[in-house]
Design a protein around this motif. Structure first.
Motif, PDB file in Angstrom:
ATOM      1  N   SER A 178       1.756 -36.412  25.879  1.00 10.19           N
ATOM      2  CA  SER A 178       0.322 -36.330  25.641  1.00 10.19           C
ATOM      3  C   SER A 178      -0.296 -37.724  25.620  1.00 10.19           C
ATOM      4  CB  SER A 178       0.095 -35.607  24.311  1.00 10.19           C
ATOM      5  OG  SER A 178      -1.215 -35.728  23.909  1.00 10.19           O
ATOM      6  N   VAL A 179       0.338 -38.633  24.898  1.00 13.47           N
ATOM      7  CA  VAL A 179      -0.194 -39.990  24.814  1.00 13.47           C
ATOM      8  C   VAL A 179      -0.186 -40.662  26.177  1.00 13.47           C
ATOM      9  CG1 VAL A 179       0.218 -42.285  23.868  1.00 13.47           C
ATOM     10  CG2 VAL A 179       0.388 -40.289  22.390  1.00 13.47           C
ATOM     11  N   PHE A 181      -0.312 -39.361  29.230  1.00 12.75           N
ATOM     12  CA  PHE A 181      -1.334 -38.871  30.148  1.00 12.75           C
ATOM     13  C   PHE A 181      -2.735 -39.283  29.704  1.00 12.75           C
ATOM     14  CE2 PHE A 181       1.198 -36.902  33.159  1.00 12.75           C
ATOM     15  CZ  PHE A 181       2.163 -36.111  32.571  1.00 12.75           C
ATOM     16  N   SER A 182      -2.946 -39.315  28.403  1.00 12.54           N
ATOM     17  CA  SER A 182      -4.263 -39.732  27.917  1.00 12.54           C
ATOM     18  C   SER A 182      -4.535 -41.173  28.306  1.00 12.54           C
ATOM     19  CB  SER A 182      -4.335 -39.589  26.400  1.00 12.54           C
ATOM     20  OG  SER A 182      -3.990 -38.289  26.022  1.00 12.54           O
ATOM     21  N   VAL A 183      -3.550 -42.005  28.094  1.00 15.71           N
ATOM     22  CA  VAL A 183      -3.716 -43.420  28.434  1.00 15.71           C
ATOM     23  C   VAL A 183      -3.965 -43.576  29.920  1.00 15.71           C
ATOM     24  CG1 VAL A 183      -2.488 -45.611  28.588  1.00 15.71           C
ATOM     25  CG2 VAL A 183      -2.414 -44.302  26.479  1.00 15.71           C
ATOM     26  N   PHE A 184      -3.217 -42.820  30.715  1.00 19.12           N
ATOM     27  CA  PHE A 184      -3.391 -42.879  32.158  1.00 19.12           C
ATOM     28  C   PHE A 184      -4.823 -42.525  32.542  1.00 19.12           C
ATOM     29  CE2 PHE A 184      -2.642 -42.571  36.562  1.00 19.12           C
ATOM     30  CZ  PHE A 184      -3.199 -41.384  37.012  1.00 19.12           C
ATOM     31  N   SER A 185      -5.323 -41.474  31.929  1.00 15.86           N
ATOM     32  CA  SER A 185      -6.663 -41.004  32.266  1.00 15.86           C
ATOM     33  C   SER A 185      -7.705 -42.095  31.994  1.00 15.86           C
ATOM     34  CB  SER A 185      -6.968 -39.756  31.447  1.00 15.86           C
ATOM     35  OG  SER A 185      -8.254 -39.293  31.711  1.00 15.86           O
ATOM     36  N   VAL A 186      -7.633 -42.669  30.810  1.00 14.29           N
ATOM     37  CA  VAL A 186      -8.627 -43.683  30.443  1.00 14.29           C
ATOM     38  C   VAL A 186      -8.475 -44.928  31.306  1.00 14.29           C
ATOM     39  CG1 VAL A 186      -9.474 -45.124  28.582  1.00 14.29           C
ATOM     40  CG2 VAL A 186      -8.743 -42.810  28.087  1.00 14.29           C
ATOM     41  N   LEU A 189      -9.805 -44.516  34.868  1.00 15.35           N
ATOM     42  CA  LEU A 189     -11.256 -44.596  34.892  1.00 15.35           C
ATOM     43  C   LEU A 189     -11.723 -46.052  34.822  1.00 15.35           C
ATOM     44  CD1 LEU A 189     -13.956 -43.020  34.729  1.00 15.35           C
ATOM     45  CD2 LEU A 189     -13.777 -43.213  32.259  1.00 15.35           C
TER      46      LEU A 189
ATOM     47  N   MET B 147     -12.689 -37.712  32.463  1.00 18.58           N
ATOM     48  CA  MET B 147     -11.506 -38.492  32.144  1.00 18.58           C
ATOM     49  C   MET B 147     -11.465 -38.986  30.709  1.00 18.58           C
ATOM     50  SD  MET B 147     -11.153 -40.298  35.825  1.00 18.58           S
ATOM     51  CE  MET B 147      -9.445 -40.780  35.847  1.00 18.58           C
ATOM     52  N   LEU B 148     -12.597 -39.045  30.053  1.00 18.28           N
ATOM     53  CA  LEU B 148     -12.549 -39.424  28.645  1.00 18.28           C
ATOM     54  C   LEU B 148     -12.336 -38.223  27.739  1.00 18.28           C
ATOM     55  CD1 LEU B 148     -15.271 -42.192  28.319  1.00 18.28           C
ATOM     56  CD2 LEU B 148     -12.798 -42.414  28.531  1.00 18.28           C
ATOM     57  N   ALA B 150     -10.291 -35.730  28.787  1.00 16.87           N
ATOM     58  CA  ALA B 150      -8.931 -35.265  29.060  1.00 16.87           C
ATOM     59  C   ALA B 150      -7.981 -35.589  27.903  1.00 16.87           C
ATOM     60  CB  ALA B 150      -8.418 -35.853  30.381  1.00 16.87           C
ATOM     61  N   PRO B 151      -8.048 -36.791  27.309  1.00 10.35           N
ATOM     62  CA  PRO B 151      -7.181 -37.044  26.153  1.00 10.35           C
ATOM     63  C   PRO B 151      -7.387 -36.042  25.020  1.00 10.35           C
ATOM     64  CG  PRO B 151      -8.076 -39.104  26.942  1.00 10.35           C
ATOM     65  CD  PRO B 151      -8.738 -38.026  27.735  1.00 10.35           C
ATOM     66  N   PHE B 154      -5.320 -33.052  25.859  1.00 12.33           N
ATOM     67  CA  PHE B 154      -3.901 -33.314  25.642  1.00 12.33           C
ATOM     68  C   PHE B 154      -3.562 -33.344  24.155  1.00 12.33           C
ATOM     69  CE2 PHE B 154      -2.853 -33.659  29.888  1.00 12.33           C
ATOM     70  CZ  PHE B 154      -3.574 -34.615  30.585  1.00 12.33           C
ATOM     71  N   SER B 155      -4.513 -33.743  23.334  1.00 12.24           N
ATOM     72  CA  SER B 155      -4.191 -33.915  21.916  1.00 12.24           C
ATOM     73  C   SER B 155      -3.989 -32.593  21.189  1.00 12.24           C
ATOM     74  CB  SER B 155      -5.267 -34.739  21.219  1.00 12.24           C
ATOM     75  OG  SER B 155      -6.487 -34.057  21.253  1.00 12.24           O
ATOM     76  N   VAL B 247      -8.147 -34.631  34.885  1.00 13.49           N
ATOM     77  CA  VAL B 247      -7.832 -35.964  35.396  1.00 13.49           C
ATOM     78  C   VAL B 247      -7.894 -35.976  36.919  1.00 13.49           C
ATOM     79  CG1 VAL B 247      -6.068 -37.749  35.540  1.00 13.49           C
ATOM     80  CG2 VAL B 247      -6.395 -36.493  33.422  1.00 13.49           C
TER      81      VAL B 247
END
Lengths: 206, 546
Positions: A178-179, A181-186, A189, B147-148, B150-151, B154-155, B247
């Motif tokens: 989860s972490v 993919f989140s980091v990747f997304s941000v 961008l 994209m902001l 999306a986290p 995931f959370s 994403v």
């Protein structure tokens, strides 16, 4: 249009189910013979039990007061919610109509009826939710209709209850994924954004 | 008179022309023609090299849904699919609630409150989104949302109690502002004559996401369980799917999309072309117009009810009729998927009724559609057998979704200057209505869900009576005709009233006058034949009017 065909098909199927279920709809819990079986459920340890790990030692035998013994074909043992776990949770409600009753959704074991006392070592499944429970055994006849039952608690469902703590469902690998993919997304961008700003500046300076 | 360029880029005049027949106000490409004629948009521009025919502002004048040509159709598809994806994420939890409630030990109140939270965030993000798009362009507006948020999707894997569940659903809900960015994007890409249809399709197809998710999530959950995961872990893994979709869509929007027909915003801004209205003025006229509030409430009980149903219907069918999770999901999905045709149908019905009866026809159409939606909602709550419940639900879905389309057939006429803000406020009203109905009817044990549905239908019907209060001096209302005052019964008077004398002297209200002229069709067929030709002199003493 495919969705309409699918819907119509499911409608037909559901209608058929309704018709076939018709016979069992009016069967009531209050008609069953109470206390026909003596059921005990002993947790493997004190305190709150952990789902997936701890065990229950369940025994059941015919009670001396039972009258409908001749009809018993199968015994279905189930895990049931105590009243405290039903508060503000209408999907666990106790209903008199057996068809509608949702207070005993978790099957423990089903065995053919045997006159001698039976026992079973039950490991709490991993999909048992957090809550307070007791054990109930239904005696079912050859037509698969309940005729009698016995439970490990009293009629008010207040004694001999035990608590279970569910598994969390979380896992380290999930958290890490989860972490990531989140980091990747941000990051993706930001990279796009910065890149484009830079390109626009370059164009302007030309 | 030149377009005002002194007041620099005031942000927030978003969504110039969310639907319908307005002429262009901003984005006139400089250097093409001079003087007043630069403001008349030619319907065709043969010099432009685009796959679709375009007008003199390079906005497409044809709508070809099967094409992906850049930049117009590509923007359309990227826009509605982004909105669709966000709907999937926002309502992804709903069909899985029977599993989640066991994992997190939720009560009915917890579930209801989380449902309210899931739609509340967007009230604010939708209001802010117009300004964001003005600042960054539609592309980045969309991509930022996707994209902001999306986290946050995931959370879900970290959630372990009711509080966490509510927070995550709240945060995911912000991405519903893609409604605004999607409509903004299509508005800059498509000519005013077809924008109604384009936005109706984009809105309807995006809303379908609420239906698709009811089907998708149980299926994904089921497949993950087959690979051996326990239910309490499988639903968390299932949430990765909407997250991935977001994403991927974000990256596609950034790589394939384009802000404006002629290029990207940053490039065009450097060339100094974009002129805008003052935000405070635009906001003021929106706030002063009472119809804004009526529409806010009306949309709250069409779109609002639709979103509430997206949150509660799967669990309702699962519990009430003892269905399998994916069966309940399938039925719930049919509700949202009716949007594919129902919402455009509502817009179309509105347009047809306007052709015969003008604005009065539009208002009656809206009232009829939304009230019948309410009636079928009541019936759905009363239904005790599954086939009847499904039938009631389908009729209910068509009624309420067509009403959404019909509302946006009226919105463009409420104001010309503040169209963007009013559209945004109407959209926010949808979320407000959803939060309100979930809070009242589905968050406590006071009502059985079935009774909650019926009461919600009744409440919807009561609020729909507000349609009768929408009155236009130039066209009348449901029960009253246009005002008999000679001056006030002209469309020009209504739309020019949004400009001060000073602004009129500068000729800033040109666009409104053009729009007023075009809007005469809202008088209906009978009135149109009574009057003379539409070439009446415009009001406001503007000498150089074309």
């Amino acid at each position: 249009m495919a969705i309409h065909q699918m819907l119509f098909a499911s409608l037909l199927i559901c209608l058929l189910f309704q018709i076939s279920h018709g016979a069992t709809k009016e069967r009531l819990f209050s008609d069953l013979e109470k206390g026909a079986l003596e059921v005990t459920a002993k947790p493997s340890r004190g305190g709150v039990l952990d789902a997936g790990i701890d065990k229950l030692s369940i025994t059941w035998k015919l009670s001396s007061t039972a009258t409908k013994e001749a009809e018993f074909t199968t015994i279905k043992v189930k895990l049931c919610y105590a009243p405290v776990s039903q508060v503000d949770r209408p999907w666990r409600k106790t209903e008199n109509e057996l068809f509608k009753d949702k207070s005993c959704p978790h099957k423990i074991i089903t065995r053919p009826y045997d006159k001698s006392p039976q026992s079973f070592e039950y490991t709490l499944e991993r999909d048992i939710p957090t809550g307070t429970y007791f054990v109930r055994a239904y005696a079912v006849d050859a037509k698969d209709h309940e005729v009698a039952f016995g439970q490990s608690t009293d009629e008010a469902k207040s004694t001999n209850l035990f608590s279970v703590q569910a598994i969390s469902g979380r896992h380290k690998s999930l958290d890490i994924a989860s972490v990531c993919f989140s980091v990747f997304s941000v990051l993706a961008l930001l990279v796009f954004f910065v890149n484009e700003k830079r390109k626009a500046k370059l164009e302007q300076s030309k | 008179m030149a377009q005002n360029n002194e007041d620099e880029g005031s942000i927030g005049t978003s969504m110039h022309g969310v639907t319908a027949r307005e002429q262009v106000f901003s984005f006139s490409v400089q250097g093409e023609e001079d003087g007043p004629s630069s403001r008349t948009v030619r319907f065709d521009d043969p010099t432009a090299k685009f796959a679709l025919p375009v007008d003199s502002e390079h906005r497409a004048t044809a709508f070809k849904p099967f094409s992906f040509a850049r930049p117009h159709m590509r923007a359309f598809h990227l826009g509605w699919i982004s909105f669709f994806t966000c709907f999937i994420s926002t309502f992804a939890a709903a069909p899985l609630v029977p599993i989640i409630r066991d994992n997190l030990d939720l009560t009915k109140s917890d579930i209801g409150n989380a449902g309210v939270a899931s739609v509340s965030g967007a009230i604010f993000s939708r209001l802010a989104m117009g300004a964001v798009c003005d600042l960054l362009g539609a592309r980045y507006g969309t991509a930022f949302l996707l994209m902001l948020s999306a986290p946050t999707v995931f959370s879900m894997s970290f959630v372990s109690d009711a509080g966490g569940y509510l927070s995550v659903r709240f945060m995911i809900g912000f991405c519903l502002a893609t409604f605004v960015s999607c409509q903004y994007w299509t508005s800059v890409m498509f000519n005013g004559k077809i924008i109604g249809l384009v936005n109706g399709c984009a809105g309807g197809w995006g809303d379908m996401g609420g239906g698709v998710t009811q089907l998708l999530m149980p299926m994904v959950f089921h497949v993950i369980k087959l690979t051996g995961a326990t239910p309490f872990m499988a639903w968390r893994i299932a949430f990765f799917v909407p997250g991935f979709l977001q994403v991927i869509m974000g990256i596609l929007v950034l790589t394939l999309g384009q802000d404006l027909p002629d290029g990207n915003l940053s490039t065009l801004q450097k060339r100094g072309e974009v002129s805008k209205d003052k935000f405070t003025k635009v906001f003021w006229y929106a706030v002063l117009n009472y119809r804004t509030y009526v529409l806010f409430l009306l949309y709250g009980f069409s779109m609002g009810i639709e979103m509430t149903i997206n949150n509660v219907i799967s669990e309702y069918f699962f519990d009430r009729f003892q269905l399998e999770l994916h069966t309940a999901g399938m039925i719930a999905a049919s509700f949202g998927m009716a949007n594919f045709f129902a919402r455009p149908l509502g817009g179309y019905a509105s347009d047809i009724s306007a052709r015969f009866f003008g604005m009065r026809g539009r208002l009656w159409t809206l009232w009829i559609l939304q009230t019948s939606g309410g009636i079928f909602c009541v019936w759905l709550g009363r239904a005790t057998s599954l086939p009847i419940a499904i039938l009631a639900m389908m009729l209910f879905s068509v009624g309420v979704q067509a009403a959404c389309g019909a509302i946006f057939g009226i919105v463009p006429f409420v104001s010309r200057r503040s169209l963007g803000i009013i559209s945004g406020l109407t959209g926010a009203g949808g979320n407000f209505g959803s939060g309100l109905t979930q809070l009242i009817f589905f968050s406590s044990s006071r009502f059985h869900t079935a009774d909650g549905l019926s009461l919600m239908g009744i409440m919807g019907m009561i609020f729909t009576l507000l349609v009768a209060f929408i009155h236009f001096p130039q066209w009348g209302s449901m029960f009253f005709g246009p005002t008999s005052d000679e001056k006030k019964s002209k469309e020009e008077h209504y739309y020019a009233a949004e400009w001060t004398e000073e602004e009129k002297r500068q000729g800033l209200h040109e666009g409104s006058l053009k729009f007023a002229e075009n809007s005469r069709s809202e008088r209906g067929r009978k009135a149109a034949s009574d009057r003379s030709s539409p070439s009446m002199p415009p009001e406001g003493g503007n000498p150089a009017h074309v």
